[in-house]
Design an enzyme around this catalytic site. Structure first.
Site, PDB file in Angstrom:
ATOM      1  N   ASP A  99       0.858  -1.173   0.000  1.00 60.07           N
ATOM      2  CA  ASP A  99       0.000   0.000   0.000  1.00 60.07           C
ATOM      3  C   ASP A  99       0.901   1.232   0.000  1.00 60.07           C
ATOM      4  OD1 ASP A  99      -2.481   1.532   0.425  1.00 60.07           O
ATOM      5  OD2 ASP A  99      -3.232  -0.349   1.242  1.00 60.07           O
ATOM      6  N   ASP A 187      -3.165   4.684  -2.292  1.00 59.47           N
ATOM      7  CA  ASP A 187      -4.250   5.229  -1.485  1.00 59.47           C
ATOM      8  C   ASP A 187      -4.690   6.600  -2.012  1.00 59.47           C
ATOM      9  OD1 ASP A 187      -5.622   4.690   1.197  1.00 59.47           O
ATOM     10  OD2 ASP A 187      -4.899   6.731   1.517  1.00 59.47           O
ATOM     11  N   GLU A 238      -6.345   4.019  -6.040  1.00 59.59           N
ATOM     12  CA  GLU A 238      -7.659   4.165  -5.426  1.00 59.59           C
ATOM     13  C   GLU A 238      -8.161   5.560  -5.773  1.00 59.59           C
ATOM     14  OE1 GLU A 238      -9.883   3.971  -1.095  1.00 59.59           O
ATOM     15  OE2 GLU A 238      -8.068   5.138  -1.397  1.00 59.59           O
ATOM     16  N   HIS A 311     -11.177  -3.408   2.881  1.00 61.00           N
ATOM     17  CA  HIS A 311     -11.185  -3.094   4.315  1.00 61.00           C
ATOM     18  C   HIS A 311     -12.044  -1.878   4.643  1.00 61.00           C
ATOM     19  CE1 HIS A 311      -8.347  -0.474   2.423  1.00 61.00           C
ATOM     20  NE2 HIS A 311      -8.300   0.277   3.506  1.00 61.00           N
TER      21      HIS A 311
HETATM   22  C1  NOJ Z   1      -8.506   4.958   1.781  1.00 59.65           C
HETATM   23  C2  NOJ Z   1      -8.183   3.780   2.619  1.00 59.65           C
HETATM   24  O1  NOJ Z   1      -8.586   2.618   1.970  1.00 59.65           O
HETATM   25  C3  NOJ Z   1      -8.851   3.988   3.953  1.00 59.65           C
HETATM   26  O2  NOJ Z   1      -8.821   2.845   4.762  1.00 59.65           O
HETATM   27  C4  NOJ Z   1      -8.194   5.166   4.618  1.00 59.65           C
HETATM   28  O3  NOJ Z   1      -8.887   5.464   5.808  1.00 59.65           O
HETATM   29  C5  NOJ Z   1      -8.188   6.393   3.725  1.00 59.65           C
HETATM   30  N1  NOJ Z   1      -7.876   6.117   2.358  1.00 59.65           N
HETATM   31  C6  NOJ Z   1      -7.182   7.394   4.230  1.00 59.65           C
HETATM   32  O4  NOJ Z   1      -5.885   6.897   4.030  1.00 59.65           O
END
Ligand code: NOJ
Length: 532
Positions: A99, A187, A238, A311
């Site tokens: 990640d 992320d 993401e 998650h």
């Molecule tokens: C996306 C992540 O998947 C999530 O778990 C996180 O809280 C936020 N980005 C901030 O990093």
């Protein structure tokens, strides 16, 4: 057709290390726990493992707040453990993806003290609301200014407009890639570029000022040139709030940015407003229309990732399936629906067992910062406890974060100690020991993963939606050269006949389907026909 990139024929398995396997009894999953379970993952047949963050972190947001990118979180083990994990993953013919959390760091990262120019400061806050409730701005006394944090106030946003920050990130990425990791899941990577004149937003949703912002493509192309292009790796961004058009910009090969992205539209179809806690039942026709849009939108122009779970999302069998009487059937049906589409599928730990949502009655049992902040805020605004709990039971991120259910031993065999979050009490009925049963959800996933490797049509075929207006059945074909796959998925308990397509049954989630002529779909039945 040219050479197919390996990640187009791969299946990814996501591990949330905190909840996967605890090897030392402290109640927190760890790297040695993952090593113990690698045979289980190899047996399932997945090609790539993605680890949610394992870096040093004060865990305000379970590792998505990184204090030191070059260290492993104490509770998870050491860098030696990590090196051994990487070696053991490779020894089993799998790959390991890390990640990459570089939209923000922890406020405990040393940069926050030594490099204020790496962060985003303003004299006056805007009215934007943080993803984790409250303002996106926090006043810093020493500096007499506000810093931006789209997430928690312990997650200050990095200033990507500073070339020195970008170079520091690239250096860190090279360090991990030189170690041999096989790629990154990035992320909220579409939030790294903010508009220059951040200002108050109507309804306090400032997302247009930071999602898919002005320089995001310039920075990703630079990252690709400087780092990614030098390695044979896979990248997935993401990217909440992204349309197919924007997705093509991120993933088209000629743009040299990312291999694929995570889209979010299908995860928003069961919410009534911009707020995920505002519940509304899914209309299957909305899901079909949306999946079709993405299948067409990226076909030969980019690349999809396919997911129901991660998650941050509730468990799919409890969400779009039925998790009591038809749990096994509906878990397999949902898997079928997704795994015959075009893209790279992601399986989230426990999905291959048909793990379900959890319903803790007390807010004390919840650990997620998003859930806890929202609860506090809504209680303060007078919303009754029970109403908030209903939303948490349906949508809370801790649904996905309860310990992986390995066996019927205490805490599902996840830990010999006290788990950091309670186990779902259904572990005696739902656990990984069931994988030995040929009819288990696990064995069914294994078959689906195998088909993707055997049948090129799954990678390349055209997608066509069938029975568009049917509110119970999700049906589609894939066609490629002389081959056709026809997929029928019944999302309800209703029984329904559909016209028999050409070909033989490839897979079905019931032992046999004996119907002649029309195909009678039983509750939550999934059946796939293959013709060549
Ligand atoms: C996306 C992540 O998947 C999530 O778990 C996180 O809280 C936020 N980005 C901030 O990093």
């Amino acid at each position: 057709m040219g050479m197919t990139e390996w990640w187009k024929k791969s299946t990814v398995y996501q591990i949330y290390p905190r909840s996967f396997m605890d090897s030392d009894g402290d109640g927190i999953g760890d790297l040695r726990g993952i090593i113990e379970k690698l045979d289980y993952l190899q047996e399932l047949g997945v090609d790539i493992l993605w680890l949610s963050p394992v870096y040093d972190s004060p865990n305000d947001d379970n590792g998505y707040d990184i204090r030191d990118y070059y260290r492993i979180m104490k509770e998870f083990g050491t860098m030696e453990d990590f090196d051994e994990l990487l070696q053991e993953v490779h020894a089993r013919g799998m790959k390991l993806v890390m990640d990459l959390v570089v939209n923000h760091t922890s406020d405990e990262h040393e940069w926050f003290k030594t490099r204020p120019d790496f962060y985003i400061w303003r004299d006056k806050p805007t009215n934007w609301r943080s993803f984790f409730s409250g303002s996106t701005w926090e006043f810093n006394k020493e500096r007499g200014q506000y810093y931006l944090h789209l997430f928690s106030k312990k997650q200050p946003d990095l200033n990507w407009d500073n070339p020195e920050l970008r170079e520091a990130v690239y250096e860190m990425m090279r360090w991990w890639l030189d170690k041999g990791v096989d790629g990154f899941r990035m992320d909220v990577i579409n939030m790294i570029s903010k508009v220059a004149d951040m200002h108050d937003a109507p309804g306090s949703d400032g997302s247009h000022q930071f999602m898919n912002g002005p320089n995001v493509h310039t920075y990703l192309q630079e990252m690709n040139r400087e780092v990614l292009s030098k390695y044979d790796i896979v990248t997935v961004g993401e990217t909440p709030g992204t349309t197919p058009k924007e997705a093509r910009d991120y993933t088209a090969a000629e743009n040299r940015e990312l291999n694929m992205i995570f889209t979010f539209e299908h995860m928003g179809l069961d919410q009534a407003s911009g707020e995920k806690w505002d519940l509304k039942p899914l209309r299957l026709t909305d899901l079909k229309e949306n999946m079709e849009k993405w299948q067409h939108g990226l076909h030969e122009k980019g690349w999809n990732s396919l997911y129901w779970n991660n998650h941050d999302q509730p468990r799919i069998v409890s969400r779009f399936g039925e998790d009591t009487d038809w749990r096994i059937e509906s878990a397999k049906m949902l898997a079928t629906c997704l795994h015959f589409m075009q893209g790279t599928p992601y399986i989230y730990q426990g999905e291959e067992l048909g793990m379900t949502n959890v319903r803790f009655e007390s807010i004390e049992d919840y650990k997620d910062i998003e859930t806890l902040n929202m609860y506090k805020e809504k209680r303060a605004a007078g919303v009754p406890h029970d109403d908030i709990m209903t939303a948490i039971h349906a949508k809370g991120r801790d649904n996905a974060r309860t310990p992986m259910q390995w066996s019927d031993e205490a805490n599902g065999g996840f830990t010999t100690g006290t788990p950091w979050i309670k186990a779902n009490p259904n572990y005696p009925e739902i656990n990984a020991e069931q994988r030995h049963d040929p009819d288990s959800v696990y064995q069914y996933y294994k078959e689906l993963i195998g088909f993707r490797k055997e049948l090129d049509i799954i990678t390349h075929g055209d997608f066509e939606l069938l029975l568009r207006d049917d509110s119970d059945i999700f049906a589609y074909t894939r066609t490629w050269e002389n081959e056709t796959l026809t997929v029928f998925c019944n999302f309800t308990e209703n029984t329904k006949a559909v016209q028999r397509p050409e070909g033989e049954v490839l897979i079905c989630n019931y032992a046999v389907n004996l119907s002649e002529g029309d195909v009678l779909l039983r509750p939550y039945e999934a059946i796939v026909f293959y013709k060549n």
